[in-house]
Design an enzyme around this catalytic site. Sequence first.
Site, PDB file in Angstrom:
ATOM      1  N   LYS A 112      -8.982  -5.127   2.146  1.00  0.00           N
ATOM      2  CA  LYS A 112      -8.727  -4.545   0.824  1.00  0.00           C
ATOM      3  C   LYS A 112      -9.832  -4.921  -0.151  1.00  0.00           C
ATOM      4  O   LYS A 112     -10.414  -4.057  -0.818  1.00  0.00           O
ATOM      5  CB  LYS A 112      -7.366  -5.019   0.284  1.00  0.00           C
ATOM      6  CG  LYS A 112      -7.007  -4.380  -1.056  1.00  0.00           C
ATOM      7  CD  LYS A 112      -5.745  -4.971  -1.648  1.00  0.00           C
ATOM      8  CE  LYS A 112      -6.066  -6.232  -2.420  1.00  0.00           C
ATOM      9  NZ  LYS A 112      -4.941  -6.706  -3.244  1.00  0.00           N
ATOM     10  N   ASP A 130      -3.650  -1.386  -1.549  1.00  0.00           N
ATOM     11  CA  ASP A 130      -2.942  -2.439  -2.275  1.00  0.00           C
ATOM     12  C   ASP A 130      -1.452  -2.121  -2.281  1.00  0.00           C
ATOM     13  O   ASP A 130      -0.998  -1.196  -1.599  1.00  0.00           O
ATOM     14  CB  ASP A 130      -3.510  -2.612  -3.687  1.00  0.00           C
ATOM     15  CG  ASP A 130      -3.106  -1.467  -4.623  1.00  0.00           C
ATOM     16  OD1 ASP A 130      -2.583  -0.425  -4.143  1.00  0.00           O
ATOM     17  OD2 ASP A 130      -3.301  -1.620  -5.845  1.00  0.00           O
TER      18      ASP A 130
END
Length: 233
Positions: A112, A130
């Site tokens: 991420k 996310d």
Amino acid sequence: MNRTLQIAFPHVYCELDFTTPLELSVATILSAQCTDVRVNQVTPALFAAYPDARAYAEADRTELEEMIRSTGFYRNKANSIIGLGQALVGRFGGEVPDNLADLVTLPGFGRKTANVVLGNAFGVPGITVDTHFGRLVRRWQWTAETDPVKVERVVGELIERKEWTDLSHRVIFHGRRVCHARKPACGVCILAKDCPSYGEGPVDKLAAAALVKGPETPHLLALAGIGDAVTEP
């Protein structure tokens, strides 16, 4: 749905303030379990005090922890940031690498964080999975996967690569502004006709309008055919 989100959010961007790949890397580490607003309050003084990777590598831990305390989990984050500085100095000449394979080897980095840095600091397309992104693509039934890496792969097959970074921003914006976890603003959602979960939140336009947040609120309500509704700023 991606094209429709582009109408809702024609100007998307990373909501973390930064000017260099290193600043974005540190800000993204700090954003874990913390709002971007809070991170942006902390980083100006932090970036001034630690202008490069060597400064982080040689940081006084107590001083660094105190500067980032308000972002939560500050001890773990300080470990990651100091480790990041040391890794950059030791292996990459003090510079943040511009590829996924190297980025994911850095302290504080997972896929991420790596995709945030790639997409926003280097212009390399990446999907940032996310909490908001994962929640929305499952709500929309794009995928039932819960593992972020699998979500990234599945969505990457649905959307052309050049769109990946902006798609991430659009979905995250929509999750923060309209499609809230507990009470989505279904009645004013531009995706209503395509959303399999329509009706999880209020479908009455005025009730839904009151749930919309963020600076795009007037634009989003205008798209829903609402003028001067009472909304949260």
